[in-house]
Each structure stands twice: as structure tokens, then as C-alpha cells.
Design a protein around this motif. Sequence first.
Motif, PDB file in Angstrom:
ATOM      1  N   ILE A  88      35.718  47.705  34.190  1.00 12.88           N
ATOM      2  CA  ILE A  88      36.608  46.542  34.344  1.00 12.88           C
ATOM      3  C   ILE A  88      35.753  45.403  34.881  1.00 12.88           C
ATOM      4  O   ILE A  88      35.273  45.462  36.012  1.00 12.88           O
ATOM      5  N   ASP A  89      35.524  44.401  34.064  1.00 15.05           N
ATOM      6  CA  ASP A  89      34.819  43.221  34.548  1.00 15.05           C
ATOM      7  C   ASP A  89      35.877  42.204  34.940  1.00 15.05           C
ATOM      8  O   ASP A  89      36.688  41.787  34.100  1.00 15.05           O
ATOM      9  N   GLY A  90      35.838  41.821  36.229  1.00 13.25           N
ATOM     10  CA  GLY A  90      36.893  40.955  36.746  1.00 13.25           C
ATOM     11  C   GLY A  90      37.906  41.797  37.522  1.00 13.25           C
ATOM     12  O   GLY A  90      39.120  41.585  37.402  1.00 13.25           O
ATOM     13  N   THR A  91      37.402  42.712  38.321  1.00 11.89           N
ATOM     14  CA  THR A  91      38.301  43.600  39.074  1.00 11.89           C
ATOM     15  C   THR A  91      39.226  42.811  40.009  1.00 11.89           C
ATOM     16  O   THR A  91      40.403  43.147  40.160  1.00 11.89           O
ATOM     17  N   MET A  92      38.695  41.742  40.591  1.00  8.35           N
ATOM     18  CA  MET A  92      39.538  40.952  41.504  1.00  8.35           C
ATOM     19  C   MET A  92      40.736  40.364  40.739  1.00  8.35           C
ATOM     20  O   MET A  92      41.870  40.375  41.219  1.00  8.35           O
ATOM     21  N   TYR A 186      36.470  31.427  35.473  1.00 10.46           N
ATOM     22  CA  TYR A 186      37.447  32.458  35.097  1.00 10.46           C
ATOM     23  C   TYR A 186      37.313  33.757  35.902  1.00 10.46           C
ATOM     24  O   TYR A 186      38.204  34.589  35.874  1.00 10.46           O
ATOM     25  N   GLY A 187      36.177  33.953  36.561  1.00  8.27           N
ATOM     26  CA  GLY A 187      36.008  35.150  37.383  1.00  8.27           C
ATOM     27  C   GLY A 187      35.773  36.424  36.599  1.00  8.27           C
ATOM     28  O   GLY A 187      36.025  37.529  37.102  1.00  8.27           O
ATOM     29  N   THR A 188      35.287  36.309  35.389  1.00  5.95           N
ATOM     30  CA  THR A 188      34.907  37.487  34.614  1.00  5.95           C
ATOM     31  C   THR A 188      33.769  37.105  33.669  1.00  5.95           C
ATOM     32  O   THR A 188      33.983  36.395  32.676  1.00  5.95           O
TER      33      THR A 188
HETATM   34  C1  IPD Z   1      32.266  40.336  38.573  1.00  3.85           C
HETATM   35  C2  IPD Z   1      32.759  39.298  37.599  1.00  3.85           C
HETATM   36  C3  IPD Z   1      32.626  37.909  38.197  1.00  3.85           C
HETATM   37  C4  IPD Z   1      31.228  37.611  38.622  1.00  3.85           C
HETATM   38  C5  IPD Z   1      30.770  38.681  39.605  1.00  3.85           C
HETATM   39  C6  IPD Z   1      30.855  40.055  38.963  1.00  3.85           C
HETATM   40  P1  IPD Z   1      33.285  42.820  38.563  1.00  3.85           P
HETATM   41  O1  IPD Z   1      32.334  41.625  38.003  1.00  3.85           O
HETATM   42  O2  IPD Z   1      32.049  39.321  36.390  1.00  3.85           O
HETATM   43  O3  IPD Z   1      32.985  36.926  37.273  1.00  3.85           O
HETATM   44  O4  IPD Z   1      31.158  36.344  39.231  1.00  3.85           O
HETATM   45  O5  IPD Z   1      29.452  38.439  39.996  1.00  3.85           O
HETATM   46  O6  IPD Z   1      30.417  41.029  39.874  1.00  3.85           O
HETATM   47  O7  IPD Z   1      32.765  43.184  39.921  1.00  3.85           O
HETATM   48  O8  IPD Z   1      34.660  42.316  38.583  1.00  3.85           O
HETATM   49  O9  IPD Z   1      33.018  43.863  37.564  1.00  3.85           O
END
Ligand code: IPD
Length: 265
Positions: A88-92, A186-188
Motif C-alpha cells: 500500500i503506497d500512501g498508507t496514511m 497527493y501523498g502517494t
Molecule cells: C509514502 C508515500 C508518500 C511519500 C513517502 C512514502 P507509504 O509511502 O509514497 O507519498 O511522501 O515518502 O514513504 O509509506 O505510504 O508506503
Amino acid sequence: MNWEEVYTHAKQWVKEAGETIRLSFDKTLNIQTKTNRNDLVTNMDKEIEQFFIKKIREVYPGHHILGEEGFGDEFKTLEGVVWLIDPIDGTMNFIHQQRNFAISLGVYENGIGKVGLIYDVVHDELYHAKRGDGAFLNDKPIPPLKEAKVEDSIIALNATWVMENHRIDHHLMIPLVRAARGTRSYGTAALEMVFVATGRVDAYLSMRLSPWDVAAGAIIVEELGGVVTNLRGEKLDFLSKDSLFTAKPGLHQIILKDYLKNGKW
Ligand code: IPD
Ligand code: CA
Ligand code: CA
């Protein structure tokens, strides 16, 4: 190696994993922290990574696996066939929003990207590419990227750059942010890379990412003529953490030369 077969398997497994994630939306998540209180992991991140590892080991016992949650192998080279997995990329986002996250899966042979898949589970949008065969969004080919000017560009980047523990030249970003048409965050990383691939944004910059964040995206972006490097303009090695700078052709060169070249990234 029969790459067509690897591609077919990878697509099936990613879809299956996505269905498991969609079904989890009605269940209670078990949320834990890793290196700090904002570094989150859930039972789903772990379950999905283990799902891929089981499938890969069954069908391709000789392949190596590098997964974010650590259930794969430990190794120091990219020799042979390596699957780089971010379950899961973007776990938050997954935890807080139940959207804006993706499964990211890249398969490399001796360091060369062969198959890349990024699955936007919520929208049921699978971005995929096999080296030399173009890139697709579900069944539709994604058109090659065209050049763009900085002043017409939307640039994806992340405000965590300004945090004190990040010893980098983030002030050098100010002229770039001013010159661009707009910025997005977007955080992912995986989805931000496919947004570059599809032209929804023109460039994406990040200060520090891991190989599993960028492995699949790099294959997809490069297949469409986009450029993928670190912020110093060097190729990524897909073994260590590094910064990332990916953009449309031409735009990459201009931003590197006019905005990034004097930075310590
Ligand atoms: C994160 C996301 C986020 C980035 C972080 C990553 P995760 O991945 O890709 O956009 O800014 O550096 O660690 O931890 O949610 O798999
Ligand atoms: Ca990630
Ligand atoms: Ca992850």
C-alpha cells in the motif's frame, strides 16, 4: 524468462489484492507505528505483502523479493529477477481517507525494469507497462508524453521538505514553485508517478523515497518517454533510498538546469 507470463500473473495478483483491500473497508483496521508516530502500517499492508510473496514463491521460486514491510528477502544487489513491492503506497491516506493510495509492483531483471504495475484500488484503475510494449491504463494505451514549459506545468511535491530534520536546499524550490502554474501534493509517490505518466501533472519531485516507492512508476513513466532520475539528475539504483525527480521530456532538463543544479540533494 517469459515476461508475458510474468506480466499476466502480476496483473491477476494485483487485482486480487485490490479486491481484498476494498473488502477491508468495512472492517476495523489494526494500525501500528514504525519509526515515528506518523510512520504508519496496518494489518492490510502486511497481509497484502504476504499475499504477493506467497504467490511469487509458488510460481517463481528463484526470484528475489524486496517488500516494504520486510517479509521478502534481504539482498544487496539487483542481480537476477527481483520483485519490488509496496503493498500500500500512501498508507496514511489509506487510513485517514480510504482513497489516494495504490499497490505498486515492479519487476526488474539485473537492474533493468521489465514489468511495472500501479493499481489505484478505489478507482479500479490499473496502470501497467511491460518494457518495450508501451503503457496502459486498464485496457487503454496511454499516449506518449509531450514536452512542456515550466510556466504551463503543474508540479507535484511535498511540503514535508521544509521540516528541520531534512537537511536539504529546500529554499531552492521557491523559484520553481513561483514559476510553475501550480503545485499539488497527493501523498502517494506511486500515484504521483502515474499522474506524470498520464500528463495529469507535468513533474513530481520528492526528497527521499525507497526503491519500492518508485520501481513500478519508473518503468511506466519511461515507457512513455518521461525521464526518471534523482534530484541531481542521476539514474536511480533501486537499491537505496534517494530523492526523485520525474518529469516530461524537455521539462526535466530545463528544471534540472535552471532550478535544481545548485542544490545539495
Ligand atoms: C509514502 C508515500 C508518500 C511519500 C513517502 C512514502 P507509504 O509511502 O509514497 O507519498 O511522501 O515518502 O514513504 O509509506 O505510504 O508506503
Ligand atoms: Ca510507499
Ligand atoms: Ca507502503
